[in-house]
Write a protein that holds these residues in place. Structure first.
Motif, PDB file in Angstrom:
ATOM      1  N   SER A  69     104.953  56.123  25.638  1.00 49.32           N
ATOM      2  CA  SER A  69     103.884  55.858  26.584  1.00 49.32           C
ATOM      3  C   SER A  69     104.279  56.387  27.963  1.00 49.32           C
ATOM      4  O   SER A  69     105.344  56.044  28.486  1.00 49.32           O
ATOM      5  N   THR A  70     103.431  57.224  28.537  1.00 50.43           N
ATOM      6  CA  THR A  70     103.733  57.810  29.846  1.00 50.43           C
ATOM      7  C   THR A  70     103.983  56.734  30.916  1.00 50.43           C
ATOM      8  O   THR A  70     104.986  56.811  31.646  1.00 50.43           O
ATOM      9  N   PRO A  71     103.124  55.701  31.031  1.00 53.36           N
ATOM     10  CA  PRO A  71     103.404  54.667  32.042  1.00 53.36           C
ATOM     11  C   PRO A  71     104.764  53.996  31.832  1.00 53.36           C
ATOM     12  O   PRO A  71     105.463  53.698  32.808  1.00 53.36           O
ATOM     13  N   ASP A  72     105.163  53.786  30.571  1.00 56.87           N
ATOM     14  CA  ASP A  72     106.469  53.149  30.312  1.00 56.87           C
ATOM     15  C   ASP A  72     107.611  54.015  30.837  1.00 56.87           C
ATOM     16  O   ASP A  72     108.593  53.510  31.373  1.00 56.87           O
ATOM     17  N   VAL A  73     107.497  55.332  30.659  1.00 57.35           N
ATOM     18  CA  VAL A  73     108.588  56.224  31.077  1.00 57.35           C
ATOM     19  C   VAL A  73     108.648  56.279  32.609  1.00 57.35           C
ATOM     20  O   VAL A  73     109.728  56.197  33.206  1.00 57.35           O
ATOM     21  N   TYR A  74     107.483  56.370  33.253  1.00 56.47           N
ATOM     22  CA  TYR A  74     107.480  56.325  34.718  1.00 56.47           C
ATOM     23  C   TYR A  74     108.068  55.004  35.215  1.00 56.47           C
ATOM     24  O   TYR A  74     108.833  54.965  36.183  1.00 56.47           O
ATOM     25  N   SER A  75     107.713  53.912  34.553  1.00 56.69           N
ATOM     26  CA  SER A  75     108.189  52.622  35.061  1.00 56.69           C
ATOM     27  C   SER A  75     109.685  52.445  34.810  1.00 56.69           C
ATOM     28  O   SER A  75     110.387  51.828  35.616  1.00 56.69           O
ATOM     29  N   LEU A 107      89.773  62.080  34.742  1.00 57.69           N
ATOM     30  CA  LEU A 107      90.113  61.680  33.364  1.00 57.69           C
ATOM     31  C   LEU A 107      91.617  61.532  33.167  1.00 57.69           C
ATOM     32  O   LEU A 107      92.065  60.737  32.343  1.00 57.69           O
ATOM     33  N   GLY A 108      92.416  62.293  33.905  1.00 61.56           N
ATOM     34  CA  GLY A 108      93.876  62.190  33.761  1.00 61.56           C
ATOM     35  C   GLY A 108      94.561  63.273  34.566  1.00 61.56           C
ATOM     36  O   GLY A 108      93.989  64.343  34.807  1.00 61.56           O
ATOM     37  N   SER A 109      95.800  63.006  34.942  1.00 57.78           N
ATOM     38  CA  SER A 109      96.524  63.904  35.843  1.00 57.78           C
ATOM     39  C   SER A 109      96.722  65.296  35.262  1.00 57.78           C
ATOM     40  O   SER A 109      96.796  66.277  36.008  1.00 57.78           O
ATOM     41  N   ASP A 110      96.859  65.402  33.927  1.00 60.00           N
ATOM     42  CA  ASP A 110      97.145  66.694  33.299  1.00 60.00           C
ATOM     43  C   ASP A 110      95.883  67.407  32.801  1.00 60.00           C
ATOM     44  O   ASP A 110      95.973  68.520  32.280  1.00 60.00           O
ATOM     45  N   THR A 135     100.610  69.468  42.138  1.00 64.91           N
ATOM     46  CA  THR A 135     101.121  68.474  43.090  1.00 64.91           C
ATOM     47  C   THR A 135     100.155  67.283  43.092  1.00 64.91           C
ATOM     48  O   THR A 135      99.232  67.235  42.291  1.00 64.91           O
ATOM     49  N   GLY A 136     100.363  66.345  44.043  1.00 66.76           N
ATOM     50  CA  GLY A 136      99.589  65.108  43.991  1.00 66.76           C
ATOM     51  C   GLY A 136      99.999  64.363  42.726  1.00 66.76           C
ATOM     52  O   GLY A 136     101.190  64.207  42.450  1.00 66.76           O
ATOM     53  N   ARG A 137      99.031  63.959  41.935  1.00 71.10           N
ATOM     54  CA  ARG A 137      99.351  63.322  40.650  1.00 71.10           C
ATOM     55  C   ARG A 137      99.725  64.350  39.580  1.00 71.10           C
ATOM     56  O   ARG A 137      99.975  64.003  38.435  1.00 71.10           O
ATOM     57  N   GLY A 138      99.674  65.634  39.967  1.00 71.86           N
ATOM     58  CA  GLY A 138      99.837  66.731  39.001  1.00 71.86           C
ATOM     59  C   GLY A 138      98.513  67.446  38.825  1.00 71.86           C
ATOM     60  O   GLY A 138      98.421  68.463  38.142  1.00 71.86           O
ATOM     61  N   ASP A 158      98.883  53.024  44.606  1.00 71.91           N
ATOM     62  CA  ASP A 158      97.882  53.079  43.527  1.00 71.91           C
ATOM     63  C   ASP A 158      98.527  53.096  42.135  1.00 71.91           C
ATOM     64  O   ASP A 158      97.839  53.269  41.123  1.00 71.91           O
ATOM     65  N   GLY A 159      99.862  52.949  42.078  1.00 70.94           N
ATOM     66  CA  GLY A 159     100.539  52.909  40.777  1.00 70.94           C
ATOM     67  C   GLY A 159     100.939  54.286  40.260  1.00 70.94           C
ATOM     68  O   GLY A 159     101.598  54.398  39.234  1.00 70.94           O
ATOM     69  N   TYR A 160     100.538  55.326  40.978  1.00 72.76           N
ATOM     70  CA  TYR A 160     100.910  56.697  40.594  1.00 72.76           C
ATOM     71  C   TYR A 160     102.085  57.169  41.440  1.00 72.76           C
ATOM     72  O   TYR A 160     102.439  56.545  42.441  1.00 72.76           O
ATOM     73  N   HIS A 161     102.674  58.286  41.034  1.00 75.87           N
ATOM     74  CA  HIS A 161     103.754  58.920  41.783  1.00 75.87           C
ATOM     75  C   HIS A 161     103.282  60.306  42.213  1.00 75.87           C
ATOM     76  O   HIS A 161     102.628  61.008  41.443  1.00 75.87           O
ATOM     77  N   ASP A 162     103.669  60.685  43.423  1.00 77.82           N
ATOM     78  CA  ASP A 162     103.473  62.084  43.806  1.00 77.82           C
ATOM     79  C   ASP A 162     104.449  62.906  42.988  1.00 77.82           C
ATOM     80  O   ASP A 162     105.632  62.559  42.915  1.00 77.82           O
ATOM     81  N   VAL A 163     103.974  63.986  42.389  1.00 79.42           N
ATOM     82  CA  VAL A 163     104.888  64.827  41.614  1.00 79.42           C
ATOM     83  C   VAL A 163     104.814  66.265  42.129  1.00 79.42           C
ATOM     84  O   VAL A 163     103.886  66.645  42.849  1.00 79.42           O
ATOM     85  N   ALA A 164     105.815  67.048  41.748  1.00 76.07           N
ATOM     86  CA  ALA A 164     105.753  68.498  41.935  1.00 76.07           C
ATOM     87  C   ALA A 164     106.168  69.080  40.603  1.00 76.07           C
ATOM     88  O   ALA A 164     107.282  68.821  40.127  1.00 76.07           O
TER      89      ALA A 164
HETATM   90  O1  C5P Z   1      96.804  60.315  34.914  1.00 75.42           O
HETATM   91  P1  C5P Z   1      97.197  59.706  33.616  1.00 75.42           P
HETATM   92  O2  C5P Z   1      96.137  58.793  33.060  1.00 75.42           O
HETATM   93  O3  C5P Z   1      97.643  60.713  32.609  1.00 75.42           O
HETATM   94  O4  C5P Z   1      98.462  58.813  33.918  1.00 75.42           O
HETATM   95  C1  C5P Z   1      98.956  57.880  32.992  1.00 75.42           C
HETATM   96  C2  C5P Z   1      99.974  56.992  33.681  1.00 75.42           C
HETATM   97  O5  C5P Z   1     101.147  57.745  34.006  1.00 75.42           O
HETATM   98  C3  C5P Z   1      99.516  56.385  34.987  1.00 75.42           C
HETATM   99  O6  C5P Z   1      98.808  55.194  34.773  1.00 75.42           O
HETATM  100  C4  C5P Z   1     100.830  56.146  35.707  1.00 75.42           C
HETATM  101  O7  C5P Z   1     101.465  54.992  35.208  1.00 75.42           O
HETATM  102  C5  C5P Z   1     101.670  57.325  35.249  1.00 75.42           C
HETATM  103  N1  C5P Z   1     101.627  58.451  36.213  1.00 75.42           N
HETATM  104  C6  C5P Z   1     102.270  58.331  37.422  1.00 75.42           C
HETATM  105  N2  C5P Z   1     102.228  59.358  38.326  1.00 75.42           N
HETATM  106  C7  C5P Z   1     101.617  60.520  38.015  1.00 75.42           C
HETATM  107  C8  C5P Z   1     100.969  60.679  36.778  1.00 75.42           C
HETATM  108  C9  C5P Z   1     100.994  59.618  35.889  1.00 75.42           C
HETATM  109  O8  C5P Z   1     102.868  57.278  37.709  1.00 75.42           O
HETATM  110  N3  C5P Z   1     101.616  61.516  38.910  1.00 75.42           N
END
Ligand code: C5P
Length: 311
Positions: free
Chosen positions: A185-191, A142-145, A158-161, A30-36
């Protein structure tokens, strides 16, 4: 008789955060990462004032430069209000006035705090009476945080945060935050992290599928011991953030040379969060970094999550 009553304004406040620990797992489909992560809410706040209106609008003020912020339907606070209205079957809108004190695109969850405070303010203003669980579900969409900005304190994500469990924490930690004059940009840093892992797949362990917060972090938080916590601060997004913005490394070094117990990139950056031993240490560090012409603010954590403020 005419009514001279001022329109009702509901004021809600939500905090920014630092991730004292952030481990990033593998990239999912889904383009997200599992985080802890271990979140700590800190005493920089977003203040949202909500007034009944026919449609949805937002204006900004506060201590940070808000000139470039979107005020249309792409803004996270507007998204939060429209999502809640839809969910609750509310047919009108809201005027939002937001005082921002959390750096924009700084890795401290300022937009997430706007969204959390907006959910709470509109829920109260409209009398929608959703349960806390229902509001947290909207927050996660709305967003992981955003759920953490809602709950505040200290929590493991956990999960997406967005899947939160409370963590025991004692005492108050002193933070000094060096703000950048640019956003990331958060997506840029993850990528960038994914690219790094691809490039070095021969030399490094594959990303964990279900990362976990180290027990040493939980112990340090439980003990309220800044020295212990400084030893175990960790952020997997730091290396990619420094790769994208190499000058941030010198900021970390400068802080550590001037008494910080440790410094690290906050979230996806570019804010650098320094942990100080105590208030005196934080004040000295603030002076040293300001003398080097950095923009610096102090904050303490943990603090409460989103709540209604009586004006
Ligand atoms: O959830 P949020 O909209 O804040 O996430 C912004 C972007 O950060 C996501 O589209 C994704 O690229 C990246 N992200 C991720 N894995 C997470 C949280 C955010 O890859 N657990």
């Amino acid at each position: 008789m005419t009514s001279s009553a001022a329109p009702k304004v509901v004021h809600a406040r939500a905090p920014g955060k630092v991730n004292v620990f952030l481990k990033v797992g593998a990239l999912l489909d889904d383009g997200y990462h599992d985080v802890a992560t271990a979140y700590q809410a800190v005493s920089l706040y977003e203040d949202v004032r909500a007034t009944a209106a026919d449609d949805f609008s937002v204006t900004f003020g506060g201590s940070v430069d808000t000139a470039g912020l979107a005020t249309d339907g792409t803004n996270l606070a507007i998204k939060a209000a429209t999502m809640l209205a839809r969910r609750a079957g509310y047919r009108k809108g809201v005027r939002l006035e937001i005082d921002k004190n959390v750096p924009i695109a700084g890795g401290m969850g300022g937009g997430s705090a706007d969204a959390a405070a907006t959910l709470l303010a509109c829920d109260t203003l409209w009398g929608t009476d959703l349960t806390r669980e229902e509001l947290l579900e909207l927050a996660a969409q709305l967003g992981s945080d955003v759920p953490f900005a809602f709950t505040g304190g200290t929590a493991i994500g956990t999960g997406r945060g967005d899947q939160l469990s409370p963590a025991l924490a004692k005492g108050t930690f002193q933070w000094v935050l060096a703000l950048a004059d640019f956003g990331m940009s958060t997506p840029d840093v993850y990528s960038e992290l994914d690219k790094h892992r691809d490039r070095h797949s021969q030399d490094i362990f594959p990303a964990e599928m279900q990362p976990q917060v180290d027990t040493s972090v939980l112990q340090a938080l439980r003990a309220g011991d800044a020295h212990m916590l400084a030893e175990v601060l960790h952020n997997d997004l730091q290396a990619p953030a420094l790769h994208l913005e190499p000058e941030l490394a010198a900021v970390i070094e400068l802080g550590e040379e001037n008494g910080a117990l440790a410094g690290m990139v906050s979230g996806s950056g570019p804010t650098i969060a320094f942990l100080a031993a105590d208030l005196d240490g934080a004040l000295e560090l603030q002076i040293a970094l300001s003398a080097a012409r950095l923009t610096v603010v102090r904050a303490t954590g943990p603090v409460h999550g989103a709540r209604i403020v009586g004006d």
